[in-house]
Design an enzyme around this catalytic site. Structure first.
Site, PDB file in Angstrom:
ATOM      1  N   ASP A  52     -12.203 -10.243  -1.176  1.00 41.17           N
ATOM      2  CA  ASP A  52     -13.505 -10.425  -0.539  1.00 41.17           C
ATOM      3  C   ASP A  52     -14.483  -9.488  -1.228  1.00 41.17           C
ATOM      4  O   ASP A  52     -14.079  -8.544  -1.904  1.00 41.17           O
ATOM      5  CB  ASP A  52     -13.485 -10.262   0.991  1.00 41.17           C
ATOM      6  N   GLU A  98      -6.094 -10.692  -1.671  1.00 40.92           N
ATOM      7  CA  GLU A  98      -6.933 -10.513  -0.468  1.00 40.92           C
ATOM      8  C   GLU A  98      -8.410 -10.411  -0.837  1.00 40.92           C
ATOM      9  O   GLU A  98      -9.145  -9.579  -0.302  1.00 40.92           O
ATOM     10  CB  GLU A  98      -6.495  -9.251   0.299  1.00 40.92           C
ATOM     11  N   ASN A 154       2.163  -4.967  -3.214  1.00 43.68           N
ATOM     12  CA  ASN A 154       0.750  -5.309  -3.031  1.00 43.68           C
ATOM     13  C   ASN A 154      -0.048  -4.038  -2.768  1.00 43.68           C
ATOM     14  O   ASN A 154       0.443  -3.128  -2.090  1.00 43.68           O
ATOM     15  CB  ASN A 154       0.679  -6.258  -1.817  1.00 43.68           C
ATOM     16  N   HIS A 168     -10.272  -6.081  -2.438  1.00 40.72           N
ATOM     17  CA  HIS A 168     -11.343  -5.933  -1.445  1.00 40.72           C
ATOM     18  C   HIS A 168     -12.490  -5.219  -2.156  1.00 40.72           C
ATOM     19  O   HIS A 168     -12.517  -3.989  -2.245  1.00 40.72           O
ATOM     20  CB  HIS A 168     -10.851  -5.124  -0.243  1.00 40.72           C
ATOM     21  N   GLU A 194       0.811  -1.223   0.000  1.00 38.51           N
ATOM     22  CA  GLU A 194       0.000   0.000   0.000  1.00 38.51           C
ATOM     23  C   GLU A 194       0.847   1.277   0.000  1.00 38.51           C
ATOM     24  O   GLU A 194       0.666   2.154   0.841  1.00 38.51           O
ATOM     25  CB  GLU A 194      -0.975  -0.014   1.191  1.00 38.51           C
TER      26      GLU A 194
HETATM   27  C1  XIL Z   1      -6.488  -6.571   7.960  1.00 41.76           C
HETATM   28  C2  XIL Z   1      -6.875  -7.779   8.792  1.00 41.76           C
HETATM   29  O1  XIL Z   1      -7.811  -8.524   8.057  1.00 41.76           O
HETATM   30  C3  XIL Z   1      -7.462  -7.334  10.111  1.00 41.76           C
HETATM   31  O2  XIL Z   1      -7.664  -8.461  10.955  1.00 41.76           O
HETATM   32  C4  XIL Z   1      -6.544  -6.352  10.808  1.00 41.76           C
HETATM   33  O3  XIL Z   1      -7.161  -5.856  11.966  1.00 41.76           O
HETATM   34  C5  XIL Z   1      -6.212  -5.205   9.888  1.00 41.76           C
HETATM   35  O4  XIL Z   1      -5.649  -5.704   8.684  1.00 41.76           O
HETATM   36  N1  XIL Z   1      -4.914  -4.708   3.469  1.00 41.76           N
HETATM   37  C6  XIL Z   1      -3.977  -5.595   3.916  1.00 41.76           C
HETATM   38  C7  XIL Z   1      -4.325  -6.525   5.013  1.00 41.76           C
HETATM   39  O5  XIL Z   1      -2.889  -5.693   3.323  1.00 41.76           O
HETATM   40  O6  XIL Z   1      -3.194  -6.829   5.811  1.00 41.76           O
HETATM   41  C8  XIL Z   1      -5.426  -6.000   5.879  1.00 41.76           C
HETATM   42  O7  XIL Z   1      -5.777  -7.012   6.821  1.00 41.76           O
HETATM   43  C9  XIL Z   1      -6.588  -5.587   5.023  1.00 41.76           C
HETATM   44  C10 XIL Z   1      -6.211  -4.511   4.061  1.00 41.76           C
END
Ligand code: XIL
Length: 647
Positions: free
Chosen positions: A269, A267, A202, A238, A161
């Site tokens: 969802d 990641e 990422n 996400h 990020e």
């Molecule tokens: C999130 C986790 O899912 C949570 O449990 C934690 O509290 C915060 O981080 N981007 C990322 C992940 O790269 O590491 C994050 O994960 C979600 C957003």
């Protein structure tokens, strides 16, 4: 070198199918086979993020995690706040828990994440630039180094990020303190720590073609043209149904693939607003299907990791108020339409038809037992399922795979002395089916403990062949009188992190950052694992792209409570002859120069400039000369001069 772990990825991929096939032993691969069986048949991984607490406490969670997925990412356990909460105090219990689970289930692990603005302790955020860079390099060396020889951990999110939505660099404490150079440094440090791991950048909101993904594209392109080891780009994904599906996802993945990098969905969802309805479930399912199809359509897309699998443990409701239900299983572990969508996208009906495992191998026999290793051999298995015998996996008594072999024997190394090991083997066929466990064998390594005498201290390393990314060290050899014999040497940086090993009295360091001072020392190691005292350290500075044309290596000759002597400082010329030279270095505050020889020193603040004396300024191509100096310091202080640069 790099191909090594990637080769073991291929081996792991074979094994992946095997675990899945084990789960399905009575069921031919079919429409109701697990996700991982279908993904494996398509040459992709299907993964999940795992949380440590349900993994430890809930059987239902564990069962789905192991049977449906062939890849895992730690949801939190490998982040900086979990692994190094205080400076140089590392905790790996959660990270190891996830890696061990994955190993036991033939899953590959994607390490997440090394350098991020979030979930990083305050002590890091408040460091000075020099100390922050050192902390970053040490963290990467230690965390990546821990799993470097573990074939389960195949890849890392090195930076996470780093962009704002408009494509500028995120104004994080990393960027604000170090500028964008922290990104290249982080990748180089990760490559040095594990030359075989795939290294990724990422981010989120980079799924479609937009300002942020284009900034990512430009950065990856630029870094690769500068030989910064970026191997892979992660698209977090996400998604929320309220924003629509990024229909150019496949096109976007392909443009990155065309840069020569691996791409992966890291990641995934898909959150919905309000409560569940069958219409919302159906919409969500199309998003999942579209993401899987986009990855399937892009050869360089390695697979899809979903950010958890049950709504019971999704991060979404805590983070996006009013949204939720983002995953494949509901709170009670029932499959939702999204599960079927992922399943059906992966299932093209061409699964391997060989579901017959090889016969059970014979009990292994241990021979050649030493204090640190043993050879195993066993009666071979046969395979009648059509895909043919591919090899064997060796496990310890807790079910952790400790070796693989393509023949009916294996060599175990790195064992502890005077320790009983119980091991068994399973045969594996070309479709990944695993045989039943062989009978196990217990053997005890010989006592190595009688040798408790460490080797003598090695000489001070001398640095040579210094480039912008590497150097060669050599030192006077140690001797060992304890009986087990000299086995080799470990090389450490100033933070005490082991950065190289060698079986001879020299070592080649690679993957260093340009124009950076490195302070290193060595310790000798004998066959029983005894370590000598630390050698004296040498500091050398890697060359920069455009500066200098000469290199410098400084040796700490001796030190005491109130001072130290640095000698020799070797100045080595580049390719054009010169008539003068100047070296700069930094004195810790409170240190003062009390004498020097073969150079003229001037001090300004903490910066010392050493210029040639009247008689040693002329250096031909590749020629070198030396000088030295003595420093006084407060008696409680153990720091020394650093940052030697040839100007
Ligand atoms: C999130 C986790 O899912 C949570 O449990 C934690 O509290 C915060 O981080 N981007 C990322 C992940 O790269 O590491 C994050 O994960 C979600 C957003």
């Amino acid at each position: 070198m790099r191909s090594l772990k990637w080769r073991s990825v291929a081996a792991a991929a074979l094994a992946l199918a095997s675990a899945a096939a084990t789960v399905l032993v009575a069921t031919p691969a079919s429409a109701d086979a697990a996700l991982r069986v279908h993904a494996q048949a398509r040459g992709k991984f299907i993964g999940t993020a795992l949380a440590t607490s349900p993994l430890a406490n809930e059987t239902a969670y564990r069962n789905i995690a192991q049977s449906e997925f062939n890849q895992v990412t730690a949801e939190n356990a490998m982040k900086w706040s979990d692994t190094e909460p205080n400076d140089n105090q590392y905790t790996f219990s959660g990270a190891d828990q996830i890696v061990n689970f994955a190993t036991a289930n033939n899953q590959q692990v994607h390490g997440h994440t090394l350098v991020w603005h979030s979930q990083t302790p305050g002590w890091v955020q408040n460091l000075s630039a020099t100390n922050m860079r050192t902390a970053m390099n040490d963290h990467i060396a230690t965390v990546v180094g821990r799993y470097a020889s573990n074939p389960t951990v195949v890849s890392w999110d090195v930076v996470n990020e780093v962009f704002e939505e408009n494509g500028s660099f995120r104004s994080s404490f990393w960027y604000n303190t170090l500028g964008s150079s922290f990104i290249a440094d982080a990748f180089r440090a990760a490559r040095a720590a594990d030359p075989d791991a795939r290294l990724c950048i990422n981010d989120y909101n980079v799924e479609g073609i937009n300002a942020k993904s284009t900034a990512m594209y430009n950065l990856v392109s630029q870094l690769r043209s500068q030989n910064v080891p970026v191997d892979c780009v992660g698209f977090q994904s996400h998604l929320s149904t309220q924003y629509g599906f990024p229909n150019d996802l496949q096109q976007n993945l392909q443009r990155f693939a065309n840069l020569g990098v691996q791409v992966r969905i890291t990641e995934l969802d898909v959150r919905i607003q309000g409560s569940r309805t069958s219409a919302k479930d159906a919409t969500q399912a199309t998003y999942y299907r579209n993401v899987v199809n986009a990855c399937l359509a892009v050869t360089a897309c390695a697979g899809v990791t979903i950010w958890g699998f049950t709504d019971k443990y999704s991060w979404v409701p805590d983070t996006f108020p009013g949204e939720g239900f983002a995953l494949l299983y509901d709170n009670n572990y029932s499959q939702k339409p999204s599960y079927t969508a992922v399943h059906d996208a992966l299932d093209d009906g061409t699964n391997p038809t060989d579901t017959t495992p090889p016969t059970t191998p014979g009990a292994p026999t241990a021979s050649g037992i030493t204090s640190s290793g043993a050879s195993l051999s066993w009666t071979a298995s046969t395979d009648s399922g059509g895909s043919g015998l591919a090899g064997y996996n060796v496990y310890n008594s807790s079910g952790t795979q400790i070796a693989t072999s393509t023949t009916n024997s294996a060599t175990l190394s790195g064992l502890s002395a005077s320790t009983a090991y119980t091991v068994y083997v399973r045969a594996r066929d070309g479709a990944g089916n695993l045989s039943s466990n062989s009978t196990s064998t217990t053997f005890t390594t010989t006592g190595g403990s009688s040798d408790t005498t460490a080797p003598t201290t090695p000489g001070t390393p001398a640095a040579s062949s210094i480039t912008s990314s590497g150097a060669t060290l050599s030192w006077t050899a140690s001797t060992d009188s304890g009986g087990s014999g000299l086995a080799g040497y470990n090389v450490y940086n100033s933070g005490g992190t082991q950065i190289a090993t060698s079986t001879t009295n020299s070592a080649t360091l690679t993957g260093l950052s340009a124009s950076t001072a490195y302070t290193v020392y060595v310790r000798a190691r004998d066959g029983a694992g005894n370590l000598s005292s630390n050698s004296a350290s040498v500091t050398f500075t890697t060359t920069g792209g455009s500066t200098g044309g000469c290199t410098v290596a400084a040796t700490l000759q001796t030190q005491w409570g109130g001072g130290y002597v640095v000698q020799p400082v070797t100045v080595t010329n580049g390719s054009s002859a010169r008539t003068s030279w100047a070296i700069t270095f930094t004195l810790p505050s409170g240190h003062t120069i009390v004498g020097s020889w073969n150079a003229v020193l001037t001090v300004s603040g903490n910066t010392v400039t050493a210029r040639n004396a009247a008689y040693n300024g002329n250096l031909g191509s590749g020629a070198s000369t030396t000088f030295g100096f003595q420093v006084a310091r407060p008696s409680s202080d153990t720091s020394t001069a650093s940052g030697y640069t040839c100007a």
